[in-house]
Design an enzyme around this catalytic site. Structure first.
Site, PDB file in Angstrom:
ATOM      1  N   TYR A 186       0.833  -1.214   0.000  1.00 60.10           N
ATOM      2  CA  TYR A 186       0.000   0.000   0.000  1.00 60.10           C
ATOM      3  C   TYR A 186       0.867   1.263   0.000  1.00 60.10           C
ATOM      4  CZ  TYR A 186      -2.900   3.828   1.712  1.00 60.10           C
ATOM      5  OH  TYR A 186      -3.519   5.048   1.858  1.00 60.10           O
ATOM      6  N   ARG A 241       1.374   6.589  -6.734  1.00 64.07           N
ATOM      7  CA  ARG A 241       0.195   7.424  -7.011  1.00 64.07           C
ATOM      8  C   ARG A 241       0.579   8.893  -6.998  1.00 64.07           C
ATOM      9  NH1 ARG A 241      -5.044   7.074  -3.138  1.00 64.07           N
ATOM     10  NH2 ARG A 241      -3.408   7.136  -1.541  1.00 64.07           N
ATOM     11  N   TYR A 265      -0.658  12.980   7.280  1.00 64.23           N
ATOM     12  CA  TYR A 265      -0.294  11.866   8.156  1.00 64.23           C
ATOM     13  C   TYR A 265       1.196  11.931   8.470  1.00 64.23           C
ATOM     14  CZ  TYR A 265      -4.629   9.050   7.587  1.00 64.23           C
ATOM     15  OH  TYR A 265      -5.922   8.572   7.614  1.00 64.23           O
ATOM     16  N   ARG A 306     -11.268  13.579   2.411  1.00 66.11           N
ATOM     17  CA  ARG A 306     -12.209  12.681   3.099  1.00 66.11           C
ATOM     18  C   ARG A 306     -13.559  12.579   2.393  1.00 66.11           C
ATOM     19  NH1 ARG A 306      -9.190   9.469   6.368  1.00 66.11           N
ATOM     20  NH2 ARG A 306      -7.657  10.753   7.441  1.00 66.11           N
ATOM     21  N   GLU A 329     -14.210  -0.988   6.261  1.00 72.31           N
ATOM     22  CA  GLU A 329     -14.175   0.395   5.770  1.00 72.31           C
ATOM     23  C   GLU A 329     -15.453   0.615   4.967  1.00 72.31           C
ATOM     24  OE1 GLU A 329     -10.338   1.857   4.300  1.00 72.31           O
ATOM     25  OE2 GLU A 329     -11.375   2.554   2.503  1.00 72.31           O
TER      26      GLU A 329
HETATM   27  C1  3EB Z   1      -7.605   6.067   6.287  1.00 73.98           C
HETATM   28  O1  3EB Z   1      -8.476   6.748   6.844  1.00 73.98           O
HETATM   29  C2  3EB Z   1      -8.018   4.723   5.790  1.00 73.98           C
HETATM   30  O2  3EB Z   1      -5.183   5.790   0.103  1.00 73.98           O
HETATM   31  O3  3EB Z   1      -6.820   6.481  -1.172  1.00 73.98           O
HETATM   32  C3  3EB Z   1      -9.153   5.556   3.126  1.00 73.98           C
HETATM   33  C4  3EB Z   1      -9.527   6.175   1.925  1.00 73.98           C
HETATM   34  C5  3EB Z   1      -7.871   5.078   3.257  1.00 73.98           C
HETATM   35  C6  3EB Z   1      -8.619   6.331   0.876  1.00 73.98           C
HETATM   36  C7  3EB Z   1      -6.374   6.045  -0.093  1.00 73.98           C
HETATM   37  C8  3EB Z   1      -6.961   5.227   2.201  1.00 73.98           C
HETATM   38  C9  3EB Z   1      -7.336   5.853   1.021  1.00 73.98           C
HETATM   39  O4  3EB Z   1      -6.437   6.455   6.151  1.00 73.98           O
HETATM   40  C10 3EB Z   1      -7.433   4.361   4.494  1.00 73.98           C
END
Ligand code: 3EB
Length: 320
Positions: free
Chosen positions: A140, A147, A200, A213, A313
């Site tokens: 990932y 990406r 992050y 989000r 999820e």
């Molecule tokens: C998170 O909240 C969970 O890498 O595109 C959620 C939605 C998550 C999109 C992405 C990853 C992605 O981090 C993981």
């Protein structure tokens, strides 16, 4: 410019050919290895198995004539100001998750960037063995590196789209990426309970995940909701506790709706997907969501979440 009417997203049983023959069909998705393959570029077989005995189709429909075609590896369809585009690459042809993601995003950017519908609002990513590898070498995280490289500065003006990234269990190491774009920009929504993914801290990899989000569509009344899990701040909450993760995930969904200025709850026009890591958990997830959101269409898919401790999820749409 006229306000755009949002595509309608629904789950239906029936034949792919009939769905494609309906006017205004922008895209049709089948789920799992048994999904019907079609040459039509609007038709995509998503490599995630569905827990339903008869997996439905997912339909995207607009109120306008739709044209479609292919540009090298990218399939596309457009109508009414909206654009669907998709690519599927085999990692064996592109050298691992990082270079495959970079290539997929470069190709999508090349095709979408030339269109009037160049505002990418929502993206889905499905790759194999998403949790394999340790530390920065977890697949990932390599996907996130590639990406970001493939996106380049394409999203610099608008910001990142809403997204989902989930692991599939398909036999072939494919990366599938598909998107919804529009000729008008949307409005990004972040979650006050969560650190923006693009911020992050370093422990989650060299390249922070590139997504928002949620996204309010230019139609104004529809929210496209990114993959939402039991992440609070930047940390995963309730490691390996399915029920607690579901409760936390719904707190996140509630917070997103409130931040987007929408009323509480979902309705029968708000199709959701729940990605479930362990098939044995599917029944409990289904019951929880049915109790919490009676009558809301939910598709349960077998998929791995990008953090190993996360079991479920949810993503989807909210129509006002
Ligand atoms: C998170 O909240 C969970 O890498 O595109 C959620 C939605 C998550 C999109 C992405 C990853 C992605 O981090 C993981």
């Amino acid at each position: 410019m006229p306000q755009r009417r949002a595509p309608r997203v629904s789950y239906r049983n029936g034949e792919v050919s009939l769905a494609l023959a309906q006017s205004g069909t922008l895209a049709v998705f089948g789920f799992g290895a048994g999904a019907q393959a079609m040459e039509d570029p609007r038709c995509l077989q998503v490599g995630l198995e569905c827990f339903d005995e008869t997996p439905p189709l997912e339909l995207w429909q607009v109120d306008a004539p739709v044209s479609h075609g292919r540009d090298v590896g990218v399939r596309w369809a457009r109508g009414g100001g909206w654009l669907f585009a998709a690519i599927e690459l085999d990692e064996r042809d592109h050298g691992g998750p990082r270079d495959t993601a970079r290539q997929a995003y470069e190709q999508l950017r090349r095709v979408v960037g030339e269109q009037a519908e160049r505002h990418v609002l929502r993206i889905w990513n499905y790759l194999g063995a998403i949790n394999q590898g340790e530390g920065d070498a977890e697949r990932y995280k390599l996907f996130c590196d590639g990406r970001a490289a493939g996106m380049g500065d394409f999203f610099a003006a608008d910001g990142f789209p809403a997204a989902t990234a989930i692991g599939h269990h398909g036999a072939r190491p494919t990366l599938q990426v598909y998107l919804l774009a529009c000729d008008q920009p949307g409005a990004r929504v972040e979650n006050p309970r969560q650190v923006s993914a693009s911020r992050y801290p370093r422990q989650y990899g060299r390249t922070p995940p590139s997504f928002a989000r949620a996204m309010t569509l230019p139609a104004g009344d529809v929210l496209a909701i990114s993959g939402t899990a039991a992440v609070v701040g930047h940390a995963s909450a309730h490691a390996d506790d399915l029920h607690a993760q579901l409760v936390e995930t719904f707190s996140n969904l509630d917070a997103l709706l409130a931040t987007a200025g929408m009323a509480e709850g979902f309705d029968t026009h708000s199709p959701l997907k729940a990605y479930v890591r362990h098939p044995a958990d599917a029944a409990q997830v289904r019951e929880f969501i049915a109790r919490r959101l009676p009558g809301v269409p939910v598709l349960l898919l077998h998929g791995d979440i990008c953090r190993r401790e996360l079991l479920v999820e949810i993503d989807g749409w909210r129509y006002a």
